[in-house]
Write a protein that holds these residues in place. Structure first.
Motif, short mmCIF file in Angstrom:
data_model
loop_
_atom_site.label_atom_id
_atom_site.label_comp_id
_atom_site.label_asym_id
_atom_site.label_seq_id
_atom_site.Cartn_x
_atom_site.Cartn_y
_atom_site.Cartn_z
N GLY A 49 0.82 -1.21 0.00
CA GLY A 49 0.00 0.00 0.00
C GLY A 49 0.85 1.26 0.00
N ASN A 50 1.93 1.26 0.76
CA ASN A 50 2.83 2.43 0.78
C ASN A 50 3.51 2.63 -0.57
OD1 ASN A 50 2.24 2.89 3.47
ND2 ASN A 50 3.98 1.71 4.23
N GLN A 51 3.88 1.53 -1.23
CA GLN A 51 4.49 1.63 -2.56
C GLN A 51 3.50 2.21 -3.56
OE1 GLN A 51 7.67 0.94 -3.33
NE2 GLN A 51 7.39 1.54 -5.46
N LEU A 52 2.24 1.81 -3.48
CA LEU A 52 1.22 2.35 -4.37
C LEU A 52 1.08 3.86 -4.17
CD1 LEU A 52 -1.03 1.99 -6.44
CD2 LEU A 52 -2.57 1.33 -4.59
N LEU A 53 1.09 4.31 -2.94
CA LEU A 53 1.02 5.74 -2.67
C LEU A 53 2.22 6.47 -3.27
CD1 LEU A 53 -0.13 5.68 1.07
CD2 LEU A 53 -1.53 6.22 -0.92
N ALA A 54 3.40 5.90 -3.13
CA ALA A 54 4.61 6.53 -3.68
C ALA A 54 4.54 6.61 -5.20
CB ALA A 54 5.84 5.75 -3.25
N GLU A 55 4.03 5.57 -5.84
CA GLU A 55 3.93 5.58 -7.31
C GLU A 55 2.91 6.62 -7.77
OE1 GLU A 55 5.88 4.03 -9.25
OE2 GLU A 55 6.81 2.56 -7.92
N LEU A 56 1.79 6.72 -7.07
CA LEU A 56 0.78 7.72 -7.46
C LEU A 56 1.31 9.13 -7.27
CD1 LEU A 56 -2.41 6.08 -5.92
CD2 LEU A 56 -1.91 6.35 -8.35
N ASP A 57 2.16 9.35 -6.28
CA ASP A 57 2.74 10.67 -6.06
C ASP A 57 3.81 11.01 -7.09
OD1 ASP A 57 1.17 11.21 -3.89
OD2 ASP A 57 2.60 10.46 -2.42
N GLY A 58 4.25 10.02 -7.85
CA GLY A 58 5.30 10.27 -8.83
C GLY A 58 6.67 10.34 -8.22
N MET A 59 6.85 9.80 -7.02
CA MET A 59 8.16 9.85 -6.37
C MET A 59 9.17 8.95 -7.07
SD MET A 59 6.94 9.78 -2.39
CE MET A 59 8.62 9.86 -1.76
N GLU A 60 8.69 7.90 -7.75
CA GLU A 60 9.59 6.97 -8.43
C GLU A 60 9.75 7.32 -9.91
OE1 GLU A 60 11.13 4.71 -6.78
OE2 GLU A 60 10.05 4.85 -4.88
N GLY A 61 9.13 8.37 -10.37
CA GLY A 61 9.21 8.77 -11.77
C GLY A 61 8.05 9.67 -12.13
N SER A 62 8.21 10.44 -13.19
CA SER A 62 7.16 11.39 -13.58
C SER A 62 5.94 10.66 -14.10
CB SER A 62 7.69 12.34 -14.65
OG SER A 62 6.65 13.15 -15.15
N ASN A 63 4.78 11.08 -13.61
CA ASN A 63 3.52 10.49 -14.06
C ASN A 63 2.84 11.35 -15.12
OD1 ASN A 63 3.72 8.26 -12.43
ND2 ASN A 63 2.53 9.12 -10.77
N GLU A 64 3.57 12.27 -15.72
CA GLU A 64 2.99 13.10 -16.77
C GLU A 64 2.56 12.22 -17.94
OE1 GLU A 64 1.73 16.77 -18.38
OE2 GLU A 64 2.46 16.27 -16.38
N GLY A 65 1.29 12.35 -18.33
CA GLY A 65 0.76 11.53 -19.41
C GLY A 65 0.23 10.19 -18.97
#
Length: 423
Positions: free
Chosen positions: A264-280
Motif C-alpha cells: 500500500g505504501n508503494q502504491l502511494l509513492a507511485e501515485l505521487d510520482g516519487m519513483e518517476g514522472s507520471n505526466e501523461g
C-alpha cells in the motif's frame, strides 16, 4: 510384477515424504535402473543433482542412465578432483569434459540449469517493448458506452478535454496527470469504461490486478508494482487501470499483514510520482467497495476524484439489450416491456438474461426438431430466473450513505438512493 516392485513402491513413498534425503533417492534411482525404468530414474537423479551438482554417486548413475561412458580415472575422493582432493579448474585444457553440461542439455525440460549464462540475460526494455505486461491499444470509444452521461462529462473535464486542447491546457496550467476512482455495483461497466477512455484519447491501456503484483518473496510485490507503473510511463500517454483497487489499497488500519502495508505504501509513492514522472499517465481505479479503500489514496494528487457508476438507465438498458440480441435469431420481442422489467439490472445481468433466453429457445428447437426464433416468451421466462445482482450492493451502500458519509464523500450516492426512494 518383479521381486523389486514392492521395494520400489516403498522407497518411492519414503522419498516423497523425505525429498531432501539424497542417499534414499539415489538408492531408489539405482533400483529403477535395474528394473528398466530409466525415465523415472533420470527424473530422480535430476532432482538429486539440482540439490547437489557435485555428488559423484548421482553423476555416475546419471551417466549409466543416459548411456554416457565413464570419463575414467577418478580418484576415490570423487570425479573431477586431483589426488589432493582439490577440484580441477573448469575449462582447463587438461580437464575432462564436464558431464553436467551434457546432463543439462538432455534434461533441459525437467531440470533447470544451475546457473544463467551471461548470454541468456535479456536485453533492457526500451520503448513499447514491454514483455512482462500486456500494454494494449484500445479500439473502444465513449460512444460505444450506453448511457453514463454524467460519468462521461466528468472524464471529459478531468482528462479528455485538456488532452484535446494543448494550448488551453498550457494556458491554464492543467497537468496531464491525474487519477479517478470509479465505484459502484459489480457488472456495470467500469472496466469497459476505462478501455473506452484509452480508446477516446488514442492512448495505450495497461490493466493491473492483484495477481500482477503480489508475490510470495519479500520485496517482489513492491518491485512488480513499480515495474507496472514504469511500463505505463514508458508508454505515455497511457491509461493505467487499477482493477479492484481495494485489494491493493485496503484501509491500513484494518491490514494485519506487514507485507500488504508496504505494498500500500508503494502504491502511494507511485501515485505521487516519487519513483518517476507520471505526466501523461492517467490512473483509473475501480472498486465495488470504496469504503474499504484507504483514505490516503483519495487525497489530492492521487485518486482524488470519485465517480459513481450506476446500473444502466432505461436508455442504456435498451442499447445493451439490442447489442446482445443483434446477432441472434429474434422475432416478436417487445424491448420496451423488457426494459421496464429490468430496473436494477447491471450490464452483465442483461447479457446473462439474453443468454438464458437463447438457451430456452435452443433447447425447445432441439426437442421439436426444428429451429425457431427467440421470442418474447423466452425473455419472459428468463426474467423469472435471472435476478439483478446489484440489489445486495445497494443494500450495503444504503447503510454507508446513512452512517458513513463523512465530508460528503458519497453525496452522489445519497442523491441516487433518494431519487430511487431507497433512502
Amino acid at each position: 510384477m518383479t521381486d523389486a516392485e514392492p521395494l520400489i513402491a516403498s522407497l518411492t513413498a519414503a522419498v516423497d515424504a523425505r525429498p531432501e534425503d539424497l542417499p534414499l533417492r539415489l538408492h531408489l534411482a539405482g533400483l529403477l535402473l535395474d528394473a528398466g525404468r530409466g525415465g523415472e530414474a533420470i527424473a530422480h537423479l535430476g532432482q538429486a543433482l539440482t540439490r547437489d551438482p557435485g555428488h559423484t554417486g548421482a553423476q555416475a548413475l546419471m551417466q549409466r542412465a543416459l548411456g554416457v561412458p565413464p570419463t575414467g580415472g577418478p580418484a576415490p575422493g570423487g570425479e573431477g578432483t586431483t589426488g589432493g582432493g582439490a577440484p580441477t579448474p573448469t575449462g582447463s585444457p587438461d580437464s575432462p569434459p564436464d558431464p553436467l553440461a551434457a546432463y543439462e542439455r538432455e534434461l533441459a525440460d525437467v531440470v533447470p540449469p544451475r546457473f544463467v549464462r551471461s548470454g541468456d540475460e535479456p536485453e533492457p526494455v526500451t520503448g513499447d517493448a514491454d514483455r512482462a505486461y500486456d500494454v494494449e491499444t484500445s479500439t473502444v470509444r465513449l460512444a460505444d458506452v450506453g448511457g453514463m452521461e454524467a460519468v462521461k462529462e466528468r472524464l471529459e473535464l478531468a482528462f479528455l478535454g485538456p488532452l484535446r486542447n494543448p494550448e488551453l491546457r498550457r494556458m491554464y496550467g492543467k497537468s496531464l496527470r491525474g487519477g479517478l476512482m470509479l465505484y459502484g455495483p459489480p457488472g456495470c461497466g467500469k472496466t469497459f469504461l476505462a478501455r473506452a477512455v484509452a480508446g477516446e484519447m488514442g492512448a495505450k491501456f495497461l490493466s493491473l490486478s492483484i495477481v500482477d503484483v503480489l508475490d510470495m518473496w519479500m520485496g517482489n510485490s513492491e518491485r512488480n508494482l513499480h515495474e507496472l507503473f514504469q511500463a505505463a510511463r514508458r508508454n505515455a500517454p497511457c491509461v493505467l487501470f487499477l482493477d479492484e483497487v481495494d485489494a491493493l489499497g485496503h484501509k491500513r488500519s484494518k491490514v494485519t499483514s506487514s507485507s500488504m502495508r508496504t505494498v500500500g505504501n508503494q502504491l502511494l509513492a507511485e501515485l505521487d510520482g516519487m519513483e518517476g514522472s507520471n505526466e501523461g499517465v492517467f490512473v483509473l481505479a475501480a472498486t465495488n467497495t470504496p469504503w474499504d479503500v484507504d483514505a490516503a489514496l483519495r487525497r489530492p494528487g492521487r485518486l482524488d476524484r470519485m465517480v459513481l457508476v450506476l446500473p444502466p438507465d432505461a436508455e442504456a438498458r435498451r442499447a445493451i439489450l439490442e447489442y446482445h440480441l443483434r446477432d441472434r435469431p429474434i422475432a416478436g420481442i417487445d424491448l420496451r416491456k423488457v426494459v421496464a422489467a429490468t430496473e436494477d439490472f447491471s450490464g452483465a445481468d442483461l447479457a446473462h438474461l439474453c443468454e438464458t433466453a437463447a438457451e430456452f429457445a435452443m433447447a425447445d428447437s432441439v426437442r421439436r426438431g426444428e429451429v425457431r426464433m427467440i421470442g418474447q416468451g423466452d425473455l419472459d421466462r428468463a426474467l423469472k430466473e435471472v435476478r439483478p445482482s446489484t440489489r445486495p450492493w445497494l443494500a450495503t451502500a444504503r447503510n454507508v450513505a446513512m452512517f458513513a458519509n463523512e465530508g460528503g464523500v458519497y453525496d452522489d450516492l445519497v442523491a441516487y438512493l433518494k431519487r430511487r426512494r431507497l433512502l
